[in-house]
Motif scaffolding. Structure first.
Motif, PDB file in Angstrom:
ATOM      1  N   GLN A 170      13.320  60.463  13.731  1.00 35.30           N
ATOM      2  CA  GLN A 170      12.648  60.939  12.524  1.00 35.30           C
ATOM      3  C   GLN A 170      12.980  62.398  12.241  1.00 35.30           C
ATOM      4  N   ASN A 171      13.125  63.177  13.296  1.00 29.87           N
ATOM      5  CA  ASN A 171      13.511  64.577  13.118  1.00 29.87           C
ATOM      6  C   ASN A 171      14.892  64.676  12.475  1.00 29.87           C
ATOM      7  N   TRP A 172      15.822  63.857  12.943  1.00 25.45           N
ATOM      8  CA  TRP A 172      17.152  63.827  12.333  1.00 25.45           C
ATOM      9  C   TRP A 172      17.074  63.369  10.878  1.00 25.45           C
ATOM     10  N   LEU A 173      16.282  62.323  10.640  1.00 21.89           N
ATOM     11  CA  LEU A 173      16.207  61.750   9.304  1.00 21.89           C
ATOM     12  C   LEU A 173      15.662  62.752   8.292  1.00 21.89           C
ATOM     13  N   ARG A 174      14.648  63.521   8.691  1.00 21.17           N
ATOM     14  CA  ARG A 174      14.074  64.515   7.779  1.00 21.17           C
ATOM     15  C   ARG A 174      15.118  65.524   7.329  1.00 21.17           C
ATOM     16  N   GLY A 175      16.041  65.873   8.228  1.00 22.59           N
ATOM     17  CA  GLY A 175      17.083  66.827   7.868  1.00 22.59           C
ATOM     18  C   GLY A 175      18.217  66.229   7.056  1.00 22.59           C
ATOM     19  N   LEU A 176      18.308  64.911   7.055  1.00 27.76           N
ATOM     20  CA  LEU A 176      19.423  64.238   6.386  1.00 27.76           C
ATOM     21  C   LEU A 176      19.051  63.680   5.009  1.00 27.76           C
ATOM     22  N   LEU A 177      17.761  63.452   4.775  1.00 27.08           N
ATOM     23  CA  LEU A 177      17.305  62.949   3.477  1.00 27.08           C
ATOM     24  C   LEU A 177      16.762  64.099   2.627  1.00 27.08           C
ATOM     25  N   ASP A 178      17.132  64.135   1.332  1.00 24.20           N
ATOM     26  CA  ASP A 178      16.587  65.156   0.434  1.00 24.20           C
ATOM     27  C   ASP A 178      15.088  64.964   0.239  1.00 24.20           C
ATOM     28  N   ARG A 179      14.664  63.715   0.169  1.00 26.77           N
ATOM     29  CA  ARG A 179      13.231  63.405   0.020  1.00 26.77           C
ATOM     30  C   ARG A 179      12.976  62.007   0.576  1.00 26.77           C
ATOM     31  N   PRO A 180      11.764  61.752   1.051  1.00 25.78           N
ATOM     32  CA  PRO A 180      11.458  60.437   1.633  1.00 25.78           C
ATOM     33  C   PRO A 180      11.579  59.330   0.595  1.00 25.78           C
ATOM     34  N   LEU A 181      11.907  58.150   1.053  1.00 29.72           N
ATOM     35  CA  LEU A 181      11.912  56.970   0.196  1.00 29.72           C
ATOM     36  C   LEU A 181      10.489  56.416   0.114  1.00 29.72           C
ATOM     37  N   LYS A 182      10.167  55.829  -1.008  1.00 34.44           N
ATOM     38  CA  LYS A 182       8.786  55.365  -1.230  1.00 34.44           C
ATOM     39  C   LYS A 182       8.765  53.926  -1.723  1.00 34.44           C
ATOM     40  N   GLY A 183       7.570  53.344  -1.703  1.00 39.44           N
ATOM     41  CA  GLY A 183       7.364  52.017  -2.241  1.00 39.44           C
ATOM     42  C   GLY A 183       8.196  50.972  -1.534  1.00 39.44           C
ATOM     43  N   ASN A 184       8.774  50.057  -2.321  1.00 35.69           N
ATOM     44  CA  ASN A 184       9.519  48.969  -1.699  1.00 35.69           C
ATOM     45  C   ASN A 184      10.878  49.405  -1.167  1.00 35.69           C
ATOM     46  N   LYS A 185      11.209  50.697  -1.348  1.00 40.81           N
ATOM     47  CA  LYS A 185      12.452  51.226  -0.778  1.00 40.81           C
ATOM     48  C   LYS A 185      12.226  51.855   0.602  1.00 40.81           C
ATOM     49  N   LYS A 186      10.962  51.951   1.021  1.00 39.07           N
ATOM     50  CA  LYS A 186      10.636  52.607   2.290  1.00 39.07           C
ATOM     51  C   LYS A 186      11.319  51.919   3.465  1.00 39.07           C
ATOM     52  N   VAL A 187      11.482  50.607   3.383  1.00 37.99           N
ATOM     53  CA  VAL A 187      12.086  49.863   4.482  1.00 37.99           C
ATOM     54  C   VAL A 187      13.519  50.319   4.750  1.00 37.99           C
ATOM     55  N   ILE A 188      14.181  50.893   3.733  1.00 37.77           N
ATOM     56  CA  ILE A 188      15.548  51.379   3.929  1.00 37.77           C
ATOM     57  C   ILE A 188      15.563  52.574   4.891  1.00 37.77           C
ATOM     58  N   GLU A 189      14.503  53.367   4.895  1.00 34.70           N
ATOM     59  CA  GLU A 189      14.406  54.443   5.906  1.00 34.70           C
ATOM     60  C   GLU A 189      14.466  53.863   7.313  1.00 34.70           C
ATOM     61  N   HIS A 190      13.835  52.721   7.500  1.00 37.95           N
ATOM     62  CA  HIS A 190      13.808  52.106   8.823  1.00 37.95           C
ATOM     63  C   HIS A 190      15.168  51.513   9.178  1.00 37.95           C
ATOM     64  N   LEU A 191      15.899  51.075   8.173  1.00 44.49           N
ATOM     65  CA  LEU A 191      17.276  50.648   8.396  1.00 44.49           C
ATOM     66  C   LEU A 191      18.136  51.841   8.823  1.00 44.49           C
ATOM     67  N   ILE A 192      17.910  52.990   8.195  1.00 45.44           N
ATOM     68  CA  ILE A 192      18.659  54.196   8.578  1.00 45.44           C
ATOM     69  C   ILE A 192      18.305  54.617  10.010  1.00 45.44           C
ATOM     70  N   LEU A 193      17.019  54.543  10.365  1.00 45.06           N
ATOM     71  CA  LEU A 193      16.629  54.857  11.744  1.00 45.06           C
ATOM     72  C   LEU A 193      17.394  53.971  12.723  1.00 45.06           C
ATOM     73  N   LEU A 194      17.532  52.689  12.384  1.00 47.17           N
ATOM     74  CA  LEU A 194      18.295  51.776  13.221  1.00 47.17           C
ATOM     75  C   LEU A 194      19.746  52.218  13.315  1.00 47.17           C
ATOM     76  N   GLY A 195      20.329  52.636  12.196  1.00 44.87           N
ATOM     77  CA  GLY A 195      21.703  53.118  12.224  1.00 44.87           C
ATOM     78  C   GLY A 195      21.866  54.348  13.091  1.00 44.87           C
ATOM     79  N   LEU A 196      20.942  55.295  12.982  1.00 46.17           N
ATOM     80  CA  LEU A 196      20.992  56.501  13.812  1.00 46.17           C
ATOM     81  C   LEU A 196      20.895  56.154  15.292  1.00 46.17           C
TER      82      LEU A 196
END
Length: 440
Positions: A64-90
């Motif tokens: 999550q620390n890495w993700l905060r530095g890599l995303l301009d802003r958090p994803l919201k709503g039904n796109k939030k699950v894509i953040e979790h896909l990115i966490l998996l990629g990291l």
């Protein structure tokens, strides 16, 4: 958080990201989520999904620390699950054996399965930037992030274990081994060991556990010799101590309270098959289904009831017990290495509520114990509030309660045995044994 349905079409990484999302956003247990997903995949892919999703749980603060530095802003709503896909990629890029090409390419390709077709470019850019910037090799000067634990639990371990806190946290993050308990009602330990040797399965023996065997490598449990015949159960070495410490005797009435999934009930019956009566009690009907399944496979026939342990009218027949095992509802902080999602499913406020529930059940069950009877209090927690402090209070408030030491160093001021994660390869567990005096 609005529930996100399981992707209509199966995809290895999309399904894994869905599991991560369900745990972190909707508070679902990994067991429930994995069961749903793993119906869609073959055993090899199921093992990968479990390894990756639980790996993300272990490394979440860093990811999550890495993700905060890599995303301009958090994803919201039904796109939030894509953040979790990115966490998996990291996680794949930083901690797995997956190739860089597959970790990026296949993770990007999974986005449409989660409704993120328009976010494929974002997923690709984030993962490429992570690699380009070499973030995996940069030190993080924050011990809480490095620990992989929530802040409240990091501090709770500090307060409880002082100079040993770092060692406790390290063991909490280790991979848990697989313990088996031989069902000596069906097969001798020697014969079961011979069956493992014939199948070229590596294992270790434990001097403390007369029924226990420790597998040297992770295995598909159902493929082990004797599984379908009920020759063994999967049960950690610390949990195997319960039947030993309870020490039920022939012709006694025994209660296993909060019994699901039934491992300790089975062990009690294997050690003392000539009990007069054995009751397995649990409040959760769905978990009691597991008790029925396990008892059938192992060849045991206790009475199994659903009931609230603190409400005697819902289950008790009025006949007192000689021995009671109270495997109390707890934070499960001692088994986080085995179930790493627990650290994110628990909150600091849960501990006070659990301690009150434990107190209510303990006080209630004490009234169902015969004078001269034994109650074994157990949790899979490492927090003193649920363990030592709970028993200290009970002893102080009940004149007819006598501490029966499990280890020589016990006193009423410091009761019970606290097993820490990793101790002799066991999970974290607490036991305290109490005897009810014959006369007050």
């Amino acid at each position: 958080m609005k529930p996100t349905p399981l992707p209509k079409q199966k995809n290895l990484r999309a399904d894994c990201a869905w599991v991560i999302y369900q745990i972190l956003e909707n508070g679902k247990s990994s067991r429930d989520c994995l069961e749903r997903v793993q119906r869609r995949h073959n055993p090899r892919d199921n093992a990968w999904i479990q390894e990756m999703s639980l790996g993300v749980m272990r490394k979440l603060p860093l990811l999550q620390n890495w993700l905060r530095g890599l995303l301009d802003r958090p994803l919201k709503g039904n796109k939030k699950v894509i953040e979790h896909l990115i966490l998996l990629g990291l996680y794949q890029l930083a901690f797995s054996r997956v190739s860089q090409h597959a970790a990026v390419g296949e993770t990007v390709n999974a986005a449409p399965y989660l409704g993120g077709t328009g976010l494929k470019g974002l997923v690709n850019a984030v993962l490429r930037n992570f690699e380009r910037d070499g973030l995996a090799d940069k030190a993080i000067d924050n011990p809480i992030i490095e620990s992989g634990l929530p802040k409240w639990l990091y501090k709770a371990i500090d307060n409880a274990y002082l100079d040993d806190a770092d060692a406790v946290r390290e063991a909490t993050n280790a991979m848990a081994p697989i313990w088996l308990r031989v069902n000596q009602g069906k097969i001798s330990r020697a014969d079961f060991i011979a069956s493992l040797e014939d199948a070229d399965i590596e294992f270790q023996l434990s001097d403390q556990h007369g029924d226990g065997i420790l597998l040297s490598k992770r295995q598909d449990i159902t493929s082990l010799p004797g599984f379908h015949e009920g020759h063994f159960a999967v049960q950690d070495g610390a949990a195997q101590m319960a039947a030993q410490y309870l020490d039920a005797q022939p012709n006694e009435r025994v209660l296993d309270c909060c019994a699901a999934p039934g491992g300790k009930t089975g062990h009690i019956l294997e050690r003392t098959p000539s009990l007069a009566y054995c009751l397995a009690l649990d409040a959760d009907a769905s978990r009691l289904a597991r008790v029925h399944e396990n008892m059938h496979r192992l060849g045991h026939n206790p009475e199994i009831k659903q009931g609230d342990a603190s409400d005697l009218s819902s289950w008790w027949d009025g006949k007192h017990f000689d021995r009671i095992l109270l495997d109390a509802p707890c934070s499960a902080t001692g088994v986080i290495r085995r179930h790493p999602d627990i650290r994110w499913l628990r909150k600091a406020s849960d501990i006070d509520n659990l301690a009150l529930l434990q107190r209510r059940i303990l006080d209630t069950l004490w009234t169902t114990l015969k004078p001269g009877g034994t109650l074994l209090y157990a949790t899979c927690s490492i927090l003193p509030q649920e363990n030592r402090e709970q028993i200290q209070r009970f002893l102080a408030n009940n004149e007819d309660a006598i501490l029966s030491p499990i280890v020589k160093t016990e006193t009423p001021e410091k009761p019970g045995r606290q097993i820490l994660p990793g101790e002799q390869q066991m999970d974290g567990f607490y036991y305290a044994r109490l005897v009810k005096s014959i006369s007050k």
